[in-house]
Enzyme design. Structure first.
Site, mmCIF file in Angstrom:
data_model
loop_
_atom_site.group_PDB
_atom_site.id
_atom_site.type_symbol
_atom_site.label_atom_id
_atom_site.label_comp_id
_atom_site.label_asym_id
_atom_site.label_seq_id
_atom_site.Cartn_x
_atom_site.Cartn_y
_atom_site.Cartn_z
ATOM 1 N N GLU A 49 7.583 1.941 32.144
ATOM 2 C CA GLU A 49 8.930 1.935 31.552
ATOM 3 C C GLU A 49 9.586 3.313 31.622
ATOM 4 O O GLU A 49 10.795 3.435 31.480
ATOM 5 C CB GLU A 49 8.870 1.512 30.067
ATOM 6 C CG GLU A 49 8.364 0.094 29.813
ATOM 7 C CD GLU A 49 6.840 -0.006 29.760
ATOM 8 O OE1 GLU A 49 6.150 0.996 30.033
ATOM 9 O OE2 GLU A 49 6.344 -1.108 29.455
ATOM 10 N N CYS A 60 9.028 8.740 19.129
ATOM 11 C CA CYS A 60 8.819 9.913 20.002
ATOM 12 C C CYS A 60 7.348 10.255 20.192
ATOM 13 O O CYS A 60 7.001 11.038 21.064
ATOM 14 C CB CYS A 60 9.593 11.115 19.470
ATOM 15 S SG CYS A 60 9.376 11.343 17.724
ATOM 16 N N GLU A 67 21.603 4.974 16.401
ATOM 17 C CA GLU A 67 20.938 3.654 16.407
ATOM 18 C C GLU A 67 20.639 3.202 14.971
ATOM 19 O O GLU A 67 20.841 2.041 14.628
ATOM 20 C CB GLU A 67 19.634 3.748 17.223
ATOM 21 C CG GLU A 67 18.928 2.411 17.372
ATOM 22 C CD GLU A 67 17.593 2.524 18.114
ATOM 23 O OE1 GLU A 67 17.249 3.624 18.599
ATOM 24 O OE2 GLU A 67 16.886 1.490 18.182
ATOM 25 N N GLU A 113 19.223 8.568 18.108
ATOM 26 C CA GLU A 113 18.435 7.834 17.109
ATOM 27 C C GLU A 113 19.218 7.641 15.806
ATOM 28 O O GLU A 113 19.182 6.567 15.199
ATOM 29 C CB GLU A 113 17.121 8.578 16.854
ATOM 30 C CG GLU A 113 16.042 7.699 16.244
ATOM 31 C CD GLU A 113 14.671 8.337 16.403
ATOM 32 O OE1 GLU A 113 13.930 7.930 17.305
ATOM 33 O OE2 GLU A 113 14.337 9.254 15.623
ATOM 34 N N SER A 150 12.402 2.426 17.442
ATOM 35 C CA SER A 150 13.681 2.854 18.011
ATOM 36 C C SER A 150 13.596 2.722 19.531
ATOM 37 O O SER A 150 12.551 3.014 20.125
ATOM 38 C CB SER A 150 13.941 4.314 17.632
ATOM 39 O OG SER A 150 14.868 4.885 18.519
ATOM 40 N N GLU A 184 2.139 8.824 28.371
ATOM 41 C CA GLU A 184 3.556 8.431 28.316
ATOM 42 C C GLU A 184 4.208 8.581 29.694
ATOM 43 O O GLU A 184 4.956 7.714 30.141
ATOM 44 C CB GLU A 184 4.297 9.289 27.288
ATOM 45 C CG GLU A 184 5.774 8.925 27.191
ATOM 46 C CD GLU A 184 6.583 9.891 26.349
ATOM 47 O OE1 GLU A 184 6.379 9.929 25.120
ATOM 48 O OE2 GLU A 184 7.443 10.604 26.903
ATOM 49 N N LYS A 240 0.959 12.486 25.899
ATOM 50 C CA LYS A 240 2.165 12.639 26.726
ATOM 51 C C LYS A 240 1.837 12.412 28.200
ATOM 52 O O LYS A 240 2.689 12.033 28.989
ATOM 53 C CB LYS A 240 2.787 14.017 26.517
ATOM 54 C CG LYS A 240 3.491 14.154 25.175
ATOM 55 C CD LYS A 240 4.828 13.427 25.170
ATOM 56 C CE LYS A 240 5.417 13.395 23.769
ATOM 57 N NZ LYS A 240 6.598 12.523 23.674
ATOM 58 N N CYS A 279 2.754 17.266 15.755
ATOM 59 C CA CYS A 279 2.392 17.827 17.069
ATOM 60 C C CYS A 279 1.770 19.221 16.955
ATOM 61 O O CYS A 279 1.057 19.643 17.869
ATOM 62 C CB CYS A 279 3.608 17.894 17.972
ATOM 63 S SG CYS A 279 4.484 16.343 18.065
#
Ligand code: SF4
Ligand code: SF4
Ligand code: SF4
Ligand code: FES
Length: 577
Positions: free
Chosen positions: A366, A299, A282, A279, A319, A361, A358, A499
């Protein structure tokens, strides 16, 4: 000076600040009044009727959560008459509630059970009149027969993610609290943050239980099953076993996972170090080459979902880095296949996460295959208890190498501002071409829901922002859109406090508990010898021996992802009607 009033509670005189409710005062004085609908900062209450008290001179019993104290007020909180009425109210709630405590996921954290004990109900002997409606087994699983219509979820979803998935429909016994048009949760634009689950007093809202699937994988002799756990799990999983919030229990957690039968135990913190390396690279590329700015962290799956559903114009800002969970899964699976010769279909990745999102996710096309099953911190605690494993009594063990070691930067991923701070530790070193002494960027720490900071690197000013809760993120997006602020990089976490306050963490998850968990992560960071992600020797070795260049072709293929627009409320409604 604040105005005061003099009141009597249970015969004792007190002088207290005016403008407070009877419940607030009693809480401060340590006088217990049972409640089911009231919740600080979420719901002012007034619905369940359990908190009634006897106020001298009043015609009826008063609800303590919505009655302000007045000078000279005399209040009785626990007379036989008050207890009798509370019992009647409670019986009515129970009659409309599917009581199945031995198999209910809420276990001992259920607030109904707490009230039952207080009122002296040895068992729930009431004539049931509840409607045994089906269970909506979406990731946020709804069981209407356990809903007591307290409306905490309605307020939570309005106030924290700011989406408004639930409404209160109908009247009396026929009233329901649910999504409009009785939509299944997975058909709504719910971003699966789980904040409503943490605040629901009963088992009416829970996360989908994936423990059986995990056990099946563990007991399949053909599978290599590896577990990994998120930064903030290590400061919360001790709580259901009587440990203090914030106690760092990495070693015991590793032992517990081995005892359950996982073949290998890795640490999502390794994935977090990897995320920061990719990251930061990037960000620097985007700054140097005129890429899309500001860049946003990616994230938090709740936040990613929010952008995809409600602010798709910001998709190019996200990102392209996968989250630490997905990065670790993708890397380990590819590594096992190519380096160890284990076929991909025989490798199973189970993560322990503070987060219900999550689970979502892991199911994104993807990212499919990177993570097979996600258990929340709560699910892992339930699973350990099923096998009579007391985490607090286990010896310390070490995670497997090479994907089990981490730096201080990785561990603070679990708290709001942590990803930003970790990224700055690396980006500043790389942009300045040296080793920057400063490690702690305290301007991005703290409970404020939206923070801005500037970092000077060799004369270049990098401007950043940090938001936690999506209502704060929405304010930030509007400011960026209106040109009111200019930043290069911003971090968003959907849950309050990051979190550590995730929707899959142990209940209760009050602001004080969340604060202690955050302190635990900062102390873990301070104790680490290495505190910058790019200094993790195992991360360096993985690039040297397997991935090649940071941000290079192979790293990009394994560690990066894409996003796409998904249905918003308006589109969901068009489909539903
Ligand atoms: S919600 Fe509470 S009272 Fe209801 S079945 Fe579950 S544990 Fe029992
Ligand atoms: S689902 Fe839970 S929080 Fe929502 S109204 Fe029902 S009991 Fe209350
Ligand atoms: S999980 Fe989050 S977004 Fe979904 S209904 Fe609950 S609070 Fe709202
Ligand atoms: S807690 Fe006061 S009415 Fe529910």
């Amino acid at each position: 000076m604040a105005e005061t009033v003099t009141i009597k509670i249970d015969g004792k005189k007190y002088t207290v600040e005016s403008g407070q409710t009877i419940l607030e005062i009693c809480k401060k004085l340590g006088i217990y009044i049972p409640t089911l609908c009231f919740m600080e900062e979420i719901s002012e209450g007034g619905h369940c009727g359990l908190c009634i008290v006897d106020v001298k001179g009043a015609k009826t019993f008063q609800r303590a959560c919505i009655t302000e104290v007045r000078d000279g007020m005399e209040i009785e909180t626990n007379t036989p008459a008050v207890r009798e009425v509370r019992k009647t109210v409670f019986e009515m709630i129970l009659a409309d509630h599917k009581v199945e405590c031995p198999v209910c996921k809420r276990d001992e954290t259920c607030e109904i059970r707490k009230v039952a004990k207080h009122l002296g109900f040895p068992d729930f002997e009431v004539e049931p009149i509840y409607r045994d409606e089906g269970v909506d087994n979406s990731i946020i699983s709804r069981e209407p027969a356990k809903c007591i219509k307290c409306q905490r979820c309605v307020n939570t979803c309005e106030l924290i993610p700011g989406i408004g998935i639930y409404g209160y429909f109908g009247k009396g016994h026929d009233a329901t609290v649910e999504p409009p048009e009785s939509l299944s949760m997975s058909d709504t634009p719910c971003i699966v943050c789980g904040q409503c689950v943490v605040r629901c007093p009963t088992g009416a809202l829970t996360e989908r239980d994936d423990t059986e699937k995990v056990l099946e994988a563990i007991y399949d002799p053909d599978k290599v099953v590896f577990a990994s756990f998120a930064p903030s799990v290590r400061v919360a999983i001790g709580e259901p076993f009587g440990m203090e919030p914030g106690e760092v229990v990495v070693g015991k957690l590793v032992s517990a996972l081995r005892k359950l039968g996982f073949d290998r135990v890795y640490d999502v913190n390794f994935g977090a170090d990897l995320t920061i390396v990719e990251e930061a690279n990037e960000l620097i590329e985007r700054i140097k080459n005129g890429g899309v700015l500001p860049m946003a962290t990616s994230c938090c799956p709740g936040w990613v979902s929010f952008v995809e559903r409600f602010y798709p114009e910001f998709i190019p800002n996200l990102s392209s880095c996968k989250s630490p969970q997905a990065m670790l899964g993708a890397l380990v699976k590819n590594y096992m296949k190519e380096v160890e010769g284990i076929p991909e279909e025989n490798v199973v990745h189970v993560t322990i996460m503070p987060c219900t999102a999550k689970k979502y996710e892991a199911s994104r096309p993807e990212l499919s295959g990177d993570t097979d099953y996600v258990l929340t911190t709560r699910e892992l605690a339930r699973l350990l208890k099923r096998f009579d494993i007391d985490l607090s009594k286990l010896p310390e063990d070490e995670a497997d190498k090479p994907f089990g070691d981490y730096t201080g930067a990785a561990t603070i991923f679990g708290v709001t501002g942590g990803v930003m701070e970790a990224a700055l530790r690396t980006a500043v070193d790389w942009l300045s071409g040296g080793t920057f002494e400063k490690l702690e960027f305290t301007a991005v720490r703290g409970v404020e829901d939206l923070k801005f900071a500037e970092v000077d690197i060799n004369g270049t000013t990098v401007r950043v922002a940090v938001a936690h809760t999506l209502s704060a993120a929405e304010r930030l997006l509007q400011m960026i859109k209106n040109g009111e602020v200019e930043v290069h990089f911003f971090e968003v976490m959907a849950c309050p406090g990051g979190c550590v306050g995730g929707g899959g963490q142990p209940i209760p998850s009050t602001a004080e508990v969340v604060r202690k968990r955050a302190e635990g992560l900062y102390s873990d960071d301070e104790r680490r010898v290495l505190r910058k992600s790019h200094e993790n020797p195992y991360v360096k070795a993985v690039y040297e021996k397997y991935l090649g260049a940071i941000g290079g072709e192979k790293a990009h293929h394994i560690l990066h992802t894409t996003y796409r627009k998904r249905p918003s409320w308006e589109e969901v409604f068009k489909r539903a009607v």
